[in-house]
Design a protein around this motif. Structure first.
Motif, PDB file in Angstrom:
ATOM      1  N   GLN A  58       0.834  -1.214   0.000  1.00  0.00           N
ATOM      2  CA  GLN A  58       0.000   0.000   0.000  1.00  0.00           C
ATOM      3  C   GLN A  58       0.872   1.268   0.000  1.00  0.00           C
ATOM      4  OE1 GLN A  58      -3.287  -0.040   2.707  1.00  0.00           O
ATOM      5  NE2 GLN A  58      -4.321   1.283   1.260  1.00  0.00           N
ATOM      6  N   GLY A  59       0.587   2.130  -0.926  1.00  0.00           N
ATOM      7  CA  GLY A  59       1.339   3.387  -1.011  1.00  0.00           C
ATOM      8  C   GLY A  59       2.707   3.248  -1.657  1.00  0.00           C
ATOM      9  N   GLN A  60       3.070   2.057  -2.037  1.00  0.00           N
ATOM     10  CA  GLN A  60       4.382   1.815  -2.653  1.00  0.00           C
ATOM     11  C   GLN A  60       4.229   1.725  -4.171  1.00  0.00           C
ATOM     12  OE1 GLN A  60       7.184   1.489  -0.693  1.00  0.00           O
ATOM     13  NE2 GLN A  60       5.880   1.806   1.110  1.00  0.00           N
ATOM     14  N   THR A  61       5.316   1.959  -4.865  1.00  0.00           N
ATOM     15  CA  THR A  61       5.325   1.730  -6.306  1.00  0.00           C
ATOM     16  C   THR A  61       5.803   0.303  -6.546  1.00  0.00           C
ATOM     17  OG1 THR A  61       5.799   4.041  -6.747  1.00  0.00           O
ATOM     18  CG2 THR A  61       6.306   2.461  -8.510  1.00  0.00           C
ATOM     19  N   ILE A  62       4.937  -0.491  -7.131  1.00  0.00           N
ATOM     20  CA  ILE A  62       5.316  -1.887  -7.412  1.00  0.00           C
ATOM     21  C   ILE A  62       6.087  -1.923  -8.722  1.00  0.00           C
ATOM     22  CG2 ILE A  62       4.447  -4.212  -7.888  1.00  0.00           C
ATOM     23  CD1 ILE A  62       2.088  -3.604  -6.096  1.00  0.00           C
ATOM     24  N   THR A  63       7.142  -2.714  -8.702  1.00  0.00           N
ATOM     25  CA  THR A  63       7.947  -2.850  -9.917  1.00  0.00           C
ATOM     26  C   THR A  63       8.092  -4.318 -10.302  1.00  0.00           C
ATOM     27  OG1 THR A  63       9.984  -2.915  -8.615  1.00  0.00           O
ATOM     28  CG2 THR A  63       9.314  -0.762  -9.459  1.00  0.00           C
ATOM     29  N   ILE A  64       8.332  -4.516 -11.600  1.00  0.00           N
ATOM     30  CA  ILE A  64       8.718  -5.833 -12.098  1.00  0.00           C
ATOM     31  C   ILE A  64      10.051  -5.654 -12.817  1.00  0.00           C
ATOM     32  CG2 ILE A  64       6.351  -6.679 -12.363  1.00  0.00           C
ATOM     33  CD1 ILE A  64       6.765  -6.092 -15.444  1.00  0.00           C
ATOM     34  N   VAL A 117      -5.338  -7.068 -11.570  1.00  0.00           N
ATOM     35  CA  VAL A 117      -5.182  -6.194 -10.402  1.00  0.00           C
ATOM     36  C   VAL A 117      -3.809  -5.518 -10.389  1.00  0.00           C
ATOM     37  CG1 VAL A 117      -6.829  -7.237  -8.814  1.00  0.00           C
ATOM     38  CG2 VAL A 117      -4.541  -8.217  -9.038  1.00  0.00           C
ATOM     39  N   LEU A 118      -2.963  -5.906 -11.310  1.00  0.00           N
ATOM     40  CA  LEU A 118      -1.631  -5.284 -11.344  1.00  0.00           C
ATOM     41  C   LEU A 118      -1.586  -4.071 -12.272  1.00  0.00           C
ATOM     42  CD1 LEU A 118       0.945  -8.227 -11.214  1.00  0.00           C
ATOM     43  CD2 LEU A 118       0.181  -6.717  -9.381  1.00  0.00           C
ATOM     44  N   GLY A 119      -2.712  -3.770 -12.918  1.00  0.00           N
ATOM     45  CA  GLY A 119      -2.761  -2.575 -13.750  1.00  0.00           C
ATOM     46  C   GLY A 119      -1.954  -2.730 -15.029  1.00  0.00           C
ATOM     47  N   ALA A 120      -1.107  -1.742 -15.284  1.00  0.00           N
ATOM     48  CA  ALA A 120      -0.349  -1.734 -16.530  1.00  0.00           C
ATOM     49  C   ALA A 120       1.121  -1.456 -16.234  1.00  0.00           C
ATOM     50  CB  ALA A 120      -0.913  -0.664 -17.457  1.00  0.00           C
ATOM     51  N   VAL A 121       1.969  -1.717 -17.227  1.00  0.00           N
ATOM     52  CA  VAL A 121       3.406  -1.489 -17.087  1.00  0.00           C
ATOM     53  C   VAL A 121       3.737  -0.136 -17.725  1.00  0.00           C
ATOM     54  CG1 VAL A 121       5.702  -2.373 -17.648  1.00  0.00           C
ATOM     55  CG2 VAL A 121       3.823  -3.970 -17.192  1.00  0.00           C
ATOM     56  N   LEU A 141       4.792  -0.293 -12.233  1.00  0.00           N
ATOM     57  CA  LEU A 141       3.399  -0.582 -12.585  1.00  0.00           C
ATOM     58  C   LEU A 141       2.541   0.637 -12.258  1.00  0.00           C
ATOM     59  CD1 LEU A 141       2.952  -4.256 -11.289  1.00  0.00           C
ATOM     60  CD2 LEU A 141       3.930  -3.429 -13.444  1.00  0.00           C
ATOM     61  N   LYS A 142       1.466   0.818 -13.012  1.00  0.00           N
ATOM     62  CA  LYS A 142       0.520   1.914 -12.722  1.00  0.00           C
ATOM     63  C   LYS A 142      -0.902   1.366 -12.752  1.00  0.00           C
ATOM     64  CE  LYS A 142       0.093   3.468 -17.494  1.00  0.00           C
ATOM     65  NZ  LYS A 142       0.193   4.564 -18.434  1.00  0.00           N
ATOM     66  N   LYS A 143      -1.823   2.096 -12.147  1.00  0.00           N
ATOM     67  CA  LYS A 143      -3.224   1.682 -12.018  1.00  0.00           C
ATOM     68  C   LYS A 143      -3.349   0.323 -11.314  1.00  0.00           C
ATOM     69  CE  LYS A 143      -5.041   4.235 -15.979  1.00  0.00           C
ATOM     70  NZ  LYS A 143      -3.973   4.508 -16.933  1.00  0.00           N
ATOM     71  N   VAL A 144      -2.484   0.125 -10.328  1.00  0.00           N
ATOM     72  CA  VAL A 144      -2.535  -1.117  -9.544  1.00  0.00           C
ATOM     73  C   VAL A 144      -3.791  -1.095  -8.672  1.00  0.00           C
ATOM     74  CG1 VAL A 144      -1.359  -2.436  -7.739  1.00  0.00           C
ATOM     75  CG2 VAL A 144      -0.031  -1.367  -9.571  1.00  0.00           C
ATOM     76  N   GLU A 145      -4.526  -2.227  -8.639  1.00  0.00           N
ATOM     77  CA  GLU A 145      -5.791  -2.254  -7.905  1.00  0.00           C
ATOM     78  C   GLU A 145      -5.823  -3.328  -6.825  1.00  0.00           C
ATOM     79  OE1 GLU A 145      -8.545  -2.556 -11.152  1.00  0.00           O
ATOM     80  OE2 GLU A 145      -8.800  -0.382 -11.239  1.00  0.00           O
ATOM     81  N   LEU A 146      -4.654  -3.692  -6.313  1.00  0.00           N
ATOM     82  CA  LEU A 146      -4.585  -4.735  -5.283  1.00  0.00           C
ATOM     83  C   LEU A 146      -5.451  -4.370  -4.083  1.00  0.00           C
ATOM     84  CD1 LEU A 146      -0.741  -5.460  -5.308  1.00  0.00           C
ATOM     85  CD2 LEU A 146      -2.529  -7.037  -6.027  1.00  0.00           C
ATOM     86  N   HIS A 147      -5.410  -3.111  -3.679  1.00  0.00           N
ATOM     87  CA  HIS A 147      -6.120  -2.714  -2.457  1.00  0.00           C
ATOM     88  C   HIS A 147      -7.606  -2.565  -2.676  1.00  0.00           C
ATOM     89  CE1 HIS A 147      -1.923  -1.427  -2.299  1.00  0.00           C
ATOM     90  NE2 HIS A 147      -2.000  -2.037  -1.136  1.00  0.00           N
TER      91      HIS A 147
END
Lengths: 407, 160
Positions: A58-64, A117-121, A141-147
């Motif tokens: 939450q509040g973090q930028t998720i990366t791959i 739920v991971l949105g887009a890259v 990743l952007k538009k992440v919807e995990l929460h």
């Protein structure tokens, strides 16, 4: 085609769960290797699994991290991104009215239940070295919807695109699919995140998450998740498991360790260790599966030799003291905290009578979910389970508190 | 299991009467722990798992099937001594939620000491070995005969 996707890492930092995926394995014998997605190896979503903690990300930028190859030696650099092919922006205020909004809402709900739920890259410029093969390049990743989505098992589909210019035009070059597990928090014991190695059988199993996430679908906190798991386990009766009346109520899956492998075999329709379970099995299953989602439950006992009010044992439709016995020599449940009278229990082994008089008909079935054990006379779990004269001897036994390891 | 529960079990099951045993009444346990496929000739071995539990001797849990819905669960522990087997027997008696498990004496008894409730579950000790035979399928079958077959294998001289 100028470029090819070679591999994707979701769990690229085994020491962190904040900006990437958790350390997981499939089951007792199979490890999830990283990179999770590999060209020519990963075909179906389940070939590329990853799990994320809602709380930690939450509040973090998720990366791959992705590895790419330029197939045209003339290409020195490209803009790369991956889009969610199912994404649709909300209709604007001047748009097509209620029907369009309703359609969009239904599609959004469907996405939250089963979809991406991971949105887009996010796009970024990739420079190709001589030979064309990059290292593992970081993408945000952007538009992440995990929460927004809560607990679940979902499929993320990405359409990978390249462009010679920052703003396009974009050309598709690959579509990948991934099985994404969303849990509330980092899994708790018996599950561990360390040591992160193939020999550690206590890393969370995707075969456990397949069921736990389904039972706790959409949960956003650990109590709701544990409640969902408790209901899911109780609802396995009588088709998959039922209370062990013939064997005098003894464990078939939890002698010492939890034989999770055999239990999953049973869940999948196989023999496993058979159809019968007792309270120890139910307590172990609930706490192990709920803790995989981040709950923090124990297996703990109460006792001993206390009388029973009428109940619905798992798999039974008859209100009676369990199996027609007068009492339990002991009982075991999934239990919070210190496992005392002040803490709450989750009991998938039986439903108690939830009305004002749990000793007599009419009966109101109530599954003990996050129900405080309570003092005798408090009208809580203890009173609903034990007969009035034996309530004082139905005592929490926190010395038995444990979390069986999984095998 | 806490000390109070253990004491209750000792009293309830008259542990003093059967806690002792003659050392050397041993058995062909190692043969049985490997679970030969002909251990129960009328049944098909579905699987056998060797389980190591902290503080307990090694145990083999096997599942046997017959027909569509008949299944047996057979668990076998090999202890260090006869006395250790009796202690384990008491511990296992504490794992039944039912308060109605009783010692079986007379013609229905199996092994050196046996316990059961009805005909669908039997727990017995023979020498340094403890065996539990239970139903695992929906179609219930009496377990006395399979338990005797296992006991016979444990006491067969060629197996020692």
């Amino acid at each position: 085609m100028s470029v090819r996707l070679e591999a994707i890492k979701f769990n690229h930092d085994p020491t962190s769960a904040a900006s990437d995926a958790l350390n997981i394995r499939r089951n007792a014998t199979q490890f999830v290797t990283v990179p999770e997605w590999q060209r020519g190896v990963s075909v179906n979503p389940e070939d590329s699994p990853a799990a994320y903690s809602m709380q930690d990300t939450q509040g973090q930028t998720i990366t791959i991290k992705a590895q790419l190859r330029a197939t045209d030696p003339e290409v020195k650099s490209l803009w790369i991104r991956a889009v969610d092919p199912t994404y649709e922006p909300a209709p604007g205020p001047g748009g097509c009215g209620c029907l369009a909004f309703l359609k969009w809402l239904i599609k959004l709900l469907a996405r939250l239940l089963t979809g991406n739920v991971l949105g887009a890259v996010k796009r970024r410029k990739i420079t190709f070295p001589a030979g064309g093969l990059t290292g593992f390049e970081t993408f945000e990743l952007k538009k992440v919807e995990l929460h927004k989505a809560g607990v679940g098992v979902r499929t993320t589909v990405w359409r990978w695109q390249y462009s010679h210019k920052k703003y396009g035009p974009w050309t598709d070059f690959e579509t990948t699919q991934h099985r994404i597990y969303t849990v509330v928090e980092i899994p708790k014991a018996p599950w561990t995140q360390t040591p992160y190695q193939a020999s550690n059988t206590q890393l969370p199993w995707t075969e456990v998450l397949d069921y736990a996430c389904k039972w706790a679908l959409l949960a956003k906190d650990v109590d709701t998740a544990a409640g969902g798991v408790t209901r899911g386990v109780y609802d396995l009766g009588p088709g998959t498991i039922t209370y062990d009346c013939p064997g005098s109520g003894s464990t078939h899956y939890s002698a010492g360790s939890f034989n999770c492998t055999r239990f999953i075999e049973r869940l999948k329709g196989g023999m496993g260790n058979g159809v019968y379970v007792n309270c120890t099995d139910c307590a172990t299953i609930v706490s192990t599966f709920a803790n995989a989602l981040g709950a923090d439950l124990w297996q703990s006992r109460m006792g001993s030799f206390f009388g029973l009010n009428p109940m619905l044992g798992i798999g039974s439709a008859v209100w009676q003291p369990c199996c027609g016995w007068s009492s339990f020599s002991y009982h075991e449940v999934a239990w919070k905290g210190a496992c005392t009278a002040a803490e709450e229990v989750f009991d998938a082994c039986l439903q108690v009578d939830g009305d004002a008089d749990p000793t007599a008909p009419p009966h109101t079935p109530l599954l003990p979910v996050n129900m405080q054990f309570g003092a005798a006379g408090a009208g809580l779990y203890r009173d609903r389970l034990a007969t009035p004269p034996t309530r004082p001897i139905c005592q929490p036994n926190p010395g038995t508190r444990q979390r069986r390891s999984v095998i | 299991m806490n000390a109070e529960h253990l004491e209750q079990l000792k009293k309830r099951h008259r542990y003093d009467e059967w806690s002792g045993g003659t050392e050397g009444q041993g058995s062909g346990a190692s043969q049985v722990l490997r679970v030969p496929e002909d251990l129960l000739p009328q049944w098909r071995l579905h699987h056998a798992d060797v389980l190591r539990q902290e503080g307990l001797p090694p145990m083999t849990q096997s599942i046997w099937t017959r027909g569509k819905d008949e299944a047996l669960s057979v668990e076998i522990w090999e202890c260090a001594s006869t006395a250790a087997a009796r202690e384990l027997l008491l511990t296992l008696l504490g794992e039944f939620e039912s308060p109605l498990v009783e010692r079986i004496t007379g013609p229905g008894s199996v092994g050196d000491v046996s316990f059961g409730q009805g005909e669908h579950m039997l727990l017995f000790a023979r020498g340094n070995v403890v065996v539990q035979v239970r139903n695992a399928g929906r179609e219930l079958v009496p377990v006395a005969d399979p338990a005797r077959e296992i006991d016979a294998r444990l006491t067969r001289p060629t197996e020692r």
